[in-house]
Design an enzyme around this catalytic site. Structure first.
Site, PDB file in Angstrom:
ATOM      1  N   CYS A   1       0.808  -1.223   0.000  1.00 56.01           N
ATOM      2  CA  CYS A   1       0.000   0.000   0.000  1.00 56.01           C
ATOM      3  C   CYS A   1       0.844   1.279   0.000  1.00 56.01           C
ATOM      4  O   CYS A   1       0.428   2.303  -0.550  1.00 56.01           O
ATOM      5  CB  CYS A   1      -0.920   0.037   1.215  1.00 56.01           C
ATOM      6  SG  CYS A   1      -1.671  -1.550   1.630  1.00 56.01           S
TER       7      CYS A   1
ATOM      8  N   CYS B   1       1.654   3.747  -3.024  1.00 53.12           N
ATOM      9  CA  CYS B   1       0.663   4.735  -3.486  1.00 53.12           C
ATOM     10  C   CYS B   1       0.212   5.669  -2.364  1.00 53.12           C
ATOM     11  O   CYS B   1      -0.011   6.856  -2.584  1.00 53.12           O
ATOM     12  CB  CYS B   1      -0.573   4.028  -4.050  1.00 53.12           C
ATOM     13  SG  CYS B   1      -0.238   3.181  -5.588  1.00 53.12           S
ATOM     14  N   HIS B   2       0.024   5.121  -1.152  1.00 54.14           N
ATOM     15  CA  HIS B   2      -0.563   5.947  -0.090  1.00 54.14           C
ATOM     16  C   HIS B   2       0.485   6.587   0.817  1.00 54.14           C
ATOM     17  O   HIS B   2       0.121   7.355   1.710  1.00 54.14           O
ATOM     18  CB  HIS B   2      -1.526   5.107   0.758  1.00 54.14           C
ATOM     19  CG  HIS B   2      -2.687   4.575  -0.030  1.00 54.14           C
ATOM     20  ND1 HIS B   2      -3.754   5.365  -0.410  1.00 54.14           N
ATOM     21  CD2 HIS B   2      -2.941   3.350  -0.548  1.00 54.14           C
ATOM     22  CE1 HIS B   2      -4.618   4.636  -1.111  1.00 54.14           C
ATOM     23  NE2 HIS B   2      -4.139   3.406  -1.213  1.00 54.14           N
TER      24      HIS B   2
ATOM     25  N   MET C   1      -7.725   1.920  -6.905  1.00 55.34           N
ATOM     26  CA  MET C   1      -7.477   1.054  -5.746  1.00 55.34           C
ATOM     27  C   MET C   1      -7.736  -0.402  -6.161  1.00 55.34           C
ATOM     28  O   MET C   1      -8.813  -0.733  -6.654  1.00 55.34           O
ATOM     29  CB  MET C   1      -8.426   1.466  -4.612  1.00 55.34           C
ATOM     30  CG  MET C   1      -8.430   0.509  -3.452  1.00 55.34           C
ATOM     31  SD  MET C   1      -6.960   0.658  -2.413  1.00 55.34           S
ATOM     32  CE  MET C   1      -7.463  -0.387  -1.039  1.00 55.34           C
TER      33      MET C   1
ATOM     34  N   HIS D   1       9.481  10.594 -12.255  1.00 57.46           N
ATOM     35  CA  HIS D   1       9.963   9.210 -12.141  1.00 57.46           C
ATOM     36  C   HIS D   1      11.289   9.036 -12.869  1.00 57.46           C
ATOM     37  O   HIS D   1      12.335   9.316 -12.316  1.00 57.46           O
ATOM     38  CB  HIS D   1       8.890   8.235 -12.640  1.00 57.46           C
ATOM     39  CG  HIS D   1       9.191   6.812 -12.314  1.00 57.46           C
ATOM     40  ND1 HIS D   1       9.166   6.323 -11.038  1.00 57.46           N
ATOM     41  CD2 HIS D   1       9.539   5.767 -13.092  1.00 57.46           C
ATOM     42  CE1 HIS D   1       9.498   5.039 -11.038  1.00 57.46           C
ATOM     43  NE2 HIS D   1       9.731   4.680 -12.282  1.00 57.46           N
TER      44      HIS D   1
ATOM     45  N   HIS E   1       6.715   6.213 -19.588  1.00 59.57           N
ATOM     46  CA  HIS E   1       7.764   5.521 -18.828  1.00 59.57           C
ATOM     47  C   HIS E   1       8.946   5.328 -19.771  1.00 59.57           C
ATOM     48  O   HIS E   1       9.063   4.310 -20.449  1.00 59.57           O
ATOM     49  CB  HIS E   1       7.242   4.174 -18.310  1.00 59.57           C
ATOM     50  CG  HIS E   1       8.157   3.541 -17.304  1.00 59.57           C
ATOM     51  ND1 HIS E   1       9.322   2.882 -17.670  1.00 59.57           N
ATOM     52  CD2 HIS E   1       8.105   3.483 -15.950  1.00 59.57           C
ATOM     53  CE1 HIS E   1       9.924   2.448 -16.569  1.00 59.57           C
ATOM     54  NE2 HIS E   1       9.217   2.799 -15.517  1.00 59.57           N
TER      55      HIS E   1
HETATM   56 FE1  DHE Z   1      12.641   0.644 -11.824  1.00 58.29          FE
HETATM   57  C1  DHE Z   1      14.963   2.722 -13.300  1.00 58.29           C
HETATM   58  C2  DHE Z   1      11.832   3.134  -9.647  1.00 58.29           C
HETATM   59  C3  DHE Z   1      10.019  -1.239 -10.667  1.00 58.29           C
HETATM   60  C4  DHE Z   1      13.659  -1.961 -13.765  1.00 58.29           C
HETATM   61  N1  DHE Z   1      13.260   2.579 -11.544  1.00 58.29           N
HETATM   62  C5  DHE Z   1      14.225   3.252 -12.276  1.00 58.29           C
HETATM   63  C6  DHE Z   1      14.352   4.590 -11.755  1.00 58.29           C
HETATM   64  C7  DHE Z   1      13.473   4.700 -10.713  1.00 58.29           C
HETATM   65  C8  DHE Z   1      12.787   3.441 -10.585  1.00 58.29           C
HETATM   66  C9  DHE Z   1      13.246   5.906  -9.837  1.00 58.29           C
HETATM   67  C10 DHE Z   1      15.299   5.654 -12.292  1.00 58.29           C
HETATM   68  C11 DHE Z   1      16.655   5.509 -11.677  1.00 58.29           C
HETATM   69  C12 DHE Z   1      17.641   6.536 -12.196  1.00 58.29           C
HETATM   70  O1  DHE Z   1      17.701   6.771 -13.407  1.00 58.29           O
HETATM   71  O2  DHE Z   1      18.351   7.135 -11.364  1.00 58.29           O
HETATM   72  N2  DHE Z   1      11.153   0.918 -10.439  1.00 58.29           N
HETATM   73  C13 DHE Z   1      11.015   2.004  -9.655  1.00 58.29           C
HETATM   74  C14 DHE Z   1       9.874   1.848  -8.787  1.00 58.29           C
HETATM   75  O3  DHE Z   1       9.511   2.626  -7.874  1.00 58.29           O
HETATM   76  C15 DHE Z   1       9.138   0.650  -9.256  1.00 58.29           C
HETATM   77  C16 DHE Z   1       7.951   1.174 -10.056  1.00 58.29           C
HETATM   78  C17 DHE Z   1       8.561  -0.268  -8.194  1.00 58.29           C
HETATM   79  C18 DHE Z   1       9.509  -0.738  -7.124  1.00 58.29           C
HETATM   80  O4  DHE Z   1       9.008  -1.264  -6.117  1.00 58.29           O
HETATM   81  O5  DHE Z   1      10.710  -0.612  -7.270  1.00 58.29           O
HETATM   82  C19 DHE Z   1      10.173   0.027 -10.168  1.00 58.29           C
HETATM   83  N3  DHE Z   1      11.956  -1.279 -12.164  1.00 58.29           N
HETATM   84  C20 DHE Z   1      10.889  -1.855 -11.578  1.00 58.29           C
HETATM   85  C21 DHE Z   1      10.714  -3.228 -12.006  1.00 58.29           C
HETATM   86  O6  DHE Z   1       9.810  -4.035 -11.617  1.00 58.29           O
HETATM   87  C22 DHE Z   1      11.744  -3.495 -13.070  1.00 58.29           C
HETATM   88  C23 DHE Z   1      11.060  -3.675 -14.414  1.00 58.29           C
HETATM   89  C24 DHE Z   1      12.567  -4.760 -12.825  1.00 58.29           C
HETATM   90  C25 DHE Z   1      13.530  -4.661 -11.679  1.00 58.29           C
HETATM   91  O7  DHE Z   1      14.701  -4.959 -11.888  1.00 58.29           O
HETATM   92  O8  DHE Z   1      13.103  -4.335 -10.574  1.00 58.29           O
HETATM   93  C26 DHE Z   1      12.538  -2.186 -13.010  1.00 58.29           C
HETATM   94  N4  DHE Z   1      14.043   0.430 -13.271  1.00 58.29           N
HETATM   95  C27 DHE Z   1      14.326  -0.742 -13.920  1.00 58.29           C
HETATM   96  C28 DHE Z   1      15.427  -0.529 -14.830  1.00 58.29           C
HETATM   97  C29 DHE Z   1      15.789   0.831 -14.718  1.00 58.29           C
HETATM   98  C30 DHE Z   1      14.905   1.402 -13.721  1.00 58.29           C
HETATM   99  C31 DHE Z   1      16.017  -1.579 -15.771  1.00 58.29           C
HETATM  100  C32 DHE Z   1      16.907   1.559 -15.456  1.00 58.29           C
HETATM  101  C33 DHE Z   1      16.509   1.826 -16.872  1.00 58.29           C
HETATM  102  C34 DHE Z   1      17.602   2.494 -17.655  1.00 58.29           C
HETATM  103  O9  DHE Z   1      17.687   2.200 -18.851  1.00 58.29           O
HETATM  104  O10 DHE Z   1      18.330   3.317 -17.106  1.00 58.29           O
END
Ligand code: DHE
Length: 581
Positions: free
Chosen positions: A80, A83-84, A121, A360, A403
């Site tokens: 939760c 989002c919250h 939700m 983001h 995204h």
């Molecule tokens: Fe990410 C980048 C946050 C879920 C793979 N992810 C980022 C960035 C943020 C972020 C803030 C940018 C970082 C930067 O550039 O400094 N990601 C989040 C979340 O908050 C989220 C939505 C949920 C969580 O609980 O983390 C989340 N992300 C994921 C995944 O489920 C992914 C697909 C698989 C994983 O490895 O967790 C994932 N995020 C990625 C990847 C990047 C990324 C591969 C970098 C992309 C790039 O090309 O630079």
């Protein structure tokens, strides 16, 4: 140009099908039900491990035992808080503080948790993701004061900080014959490791233990040091010059984090590193050779437009400016982009740019002067001129939840230089003009928007040496769609017709029999001749990396190895360090 949104497309993205698909996601991916965008809300799994206490019982508190409270807090942080908010004061979701929830009452809250709402939700109860017992527990929990997880300041950071190999004990020249510029640092999400894979031979050179649920890798300006951050906010610094590259320093900068970067401005190469946390809401600037924490800055403050206080604005992406000795820090909930001048940490100067909520991910344009970041819940891209230190534009992508990852830069035959993003919430790709000098009419405008394979896209990629634009559809509910990738020919794009795309059956090429692997994040090799895709399966199932020849679009290699557990992000050392995308 994008045509009308058809019912088939809408259906493809709609609730029920997507709900089913998301419950079959690889472990660690979220399983909310209403849409890909919601499904991608952060899960604060590290915070969920923390022991909390009931913050002062009140006579009219619902009946709850200490064990129940702890269990409810775990569920809350995992499912939760994204989002919250950790403190339940609201973020993309509504506030759930007792003044609000007690007005609504137990029955209302119980039914809300059970059935969800059209506003996003999830239907936790009726989807079976929470048992009847847990729905009752959560309904009681949100009537109580929220517990506040501990802060994480200098003493905690210093306690966690380890210099494994001191700078003076490190090699003075490269001790291996690896082509480190063409290495791929691959996130092995659920094993808390990265794999370093040679870009030419596809050999796994080494596997290195890093933080829990590793998130991203970034590379120092010189290309020598690799920095990895896990969701548990652990930063690991790896020296690629060692005979076998290994960690030389590590630190924890909070309880939950997602971003790491290093200084890139001339004269400041490899000098500093910075990491941003979700909890506590703060960023920390560290010594670039040892990770010694030098300065912690809280991001708590007022939302840019309403000017109301937000207690936990998370730090999302961080980039290093090539134009000034500054870090670009994106603060999600307040919608502010901070340009942090790192030349004098004692007298820290920060330019605070009012942009949009909820910031983001993003990247630089091809000249590296402009920074483009998604305010994803508002369907906008904020453009910052890093030379002038000003907001240049806010561009509506006309899509749902942009995204971009770092986005993709290319020269469109008609519109000139553009930066592009795909979307989580629909199947559109948006192109934004980035050349104010030679294409002033197109600059900072949405110049084109067209359909790719499907909604649920996370990443888009090209390379200066490539004529192809690759768009994934990782979170699409349809199994086949989420295992494919759309490829557009850039030189054939026009101003008046939607470009055709070819679908690469990456999942099929991987030849994985068991599970429902999803294809995620195209990443080029150094020369831009090959593009790598992760075929991301559940932790206990086979995953793979598929390499495609960029010229012919033919399969070149399937990398499989029992050690490749849940591969997701891949970071080519050269392209990542030089911001080539
Ligand atoms: Fe990410 C980048 C946050 C879920 C793979 N992810 C980022 C960035 C943020 C972020 C803030 C940018 C970082 C930067 O550039 O400094 N990601 C989040 C979340 O908050 C989220 C939505 C949920 C969580 O609980 O983390 C989340 N992300 C994921 C995944 O489920 C992914 C697909 C698989 C994983 O490895 O967790 C994932 N995020 C990625 C990847 C990047 C990324 C591969 C970098 C992309 C790039 O090309 O630079």
């Amino acid at each position: 140009m994008k045509t009308e949104f058809t019912p088939t497309r809408a259906a493809l993205l709609g609730g029920a099908a997507l709900a089913l698909a998301l419950t079959a996601m690889p472990s660690g991916a979220q399983d909310h039900t209403e849409g890909a965008a919601q499904s991608y809300s952060p899960s604060l799994t590290t915070l969920a491990e923390i022991n909390v206490e009931i913050p002062g019982r009140k006579p009219d508190d619902p009946v709850i035992t200490d064990e129940e409270f702890q269990r409810a807090a775990n569920i809350y942080f995992e499912r939760c808080a994204g989002c919250h908010g950790v403190l339940r004061k609201g973020a993309t979701g509504k506030p759930l503080t007792p003044d609000v929830t007690r007005d609504l009452g137990y029955d209302y809250v119980h039914s809300f948790i059970t059935y969800g709402s059209p506003a996003g939700m999830p239907n936790w109860g009726s989807s079976g993701q929470l048992s009847e017992e847990d729905v009752d527990l959560m309904a009681r929990y949100v009537l109580m004061e929220p517990p506040a997880p501990p802060e994480f300041g200098m003493p905690e950071m210093k306690n966690s900080w380890k210099v494994i190999v001191a700078p003076e004990d490190r090699p003075t020249s490269k001790q291996n014959d690896w082509d480190i510029e063409n290495l791929m640092s691959v996130t092995l999400r659920d094993s808390g490791e990265i794999a370093l894979i040679d870009g030419a031979s596809y050999e796994i050179k080494t596997i290195i233990k890093t933080g829990y649920a590793v998130h991203i890798s970034r590379i120092s300006a010189s290309g020598r040091y690799l920095f990895v951050i896990g969701r548990d906010a652990k930063v690991v610094m790896i020296d690629l010059w060692m005979e076998t590259p290994a960690p030389v320093a590590e630190i924890k900068i909070g309880s939950e984090a997602r971003s790491i970067e290093t200084s890139k401005f001339e004269g400041w190469e490899d000098k500093l590193a910075i990491a941003g946390a979700y909890w506590p809401p703060q960023y920390v600037i560290m010594d670039g050779a040892t990770l010694e924490p030098l300065k912690i800055v809280s991001t708590r403050g007022n939302v840019y437009d309403e000017q109301t206080y937000h207690p936990e604005p998370r730090v999302a992406s961080i980039l290093a400016s090539h134009y000034k000795p500054e870090f670009i820090v994106n603060v999600k909930e307040t919608g502010k982009i901070l340009l942090v001048d790192y030349t004098d940490l004692k007298n820290l100067k920060t330019t605070e740019i009012e942009a949009e909520r909820f910031l983001h991910d993003g990247g630089l344009d091809s000249t590296h002067r402009y920074f483009m970041v998604a305010a994803n819940a508002r369907n906008k891209i904020a453009v910052v001129d890093t030379k002038e230190g000003k907001l240049t534009a806010l561009v509506d992508t006309e899509g749902q939840t942009p995204h971009p990852g770092r986005g993709a830069n290319f020269i469109h035959p008609v519109f000139g230089p553009v930066w592009s993003t795909s979307h989580l919430g629909d199947d559109s790709v948006a192109l934004i003009g980035t050349d104010p000098e030679h294409h002033p009419d197109q600059a900072w405008k949405l110049v084109d928007s067209f359909y790719a394979l499907g909604g649920g896209s996370l990443f888009i990629k090209t390379h200066p040496n490539s004529d192809h634009l690759y768009v994934d559809a990782t979170l699409n509910p349809d199994e086949e769609t989420s295992a494919g990738v759309a490829v557009f020919k850039i030189s054939e794009m026009t101003a008046d017709a939607d470009p055709e795309f070819t679908t690469l059956p990456i999942g099929e090429w991987a030849g994985i029999a068991d599970g429902q692997p999803r294809v995620v994040q195209p990443e080029f090799n150094k020369d831009g001749t090959e593009v790598w895709f992760s075929v991301w399966n559940a932790k206990d199932k086979e995953s793979a990396i598929v390499v495609v020849d960029d010229k012919t679009l033919e399969l070149k290699k399937v990398i499989k190895d029992p050690r490749l557990i849940t591969p997701t992000g891949k970071f080519n050392v050269f392209n990542t360090g030089k911001d080539i995308y």
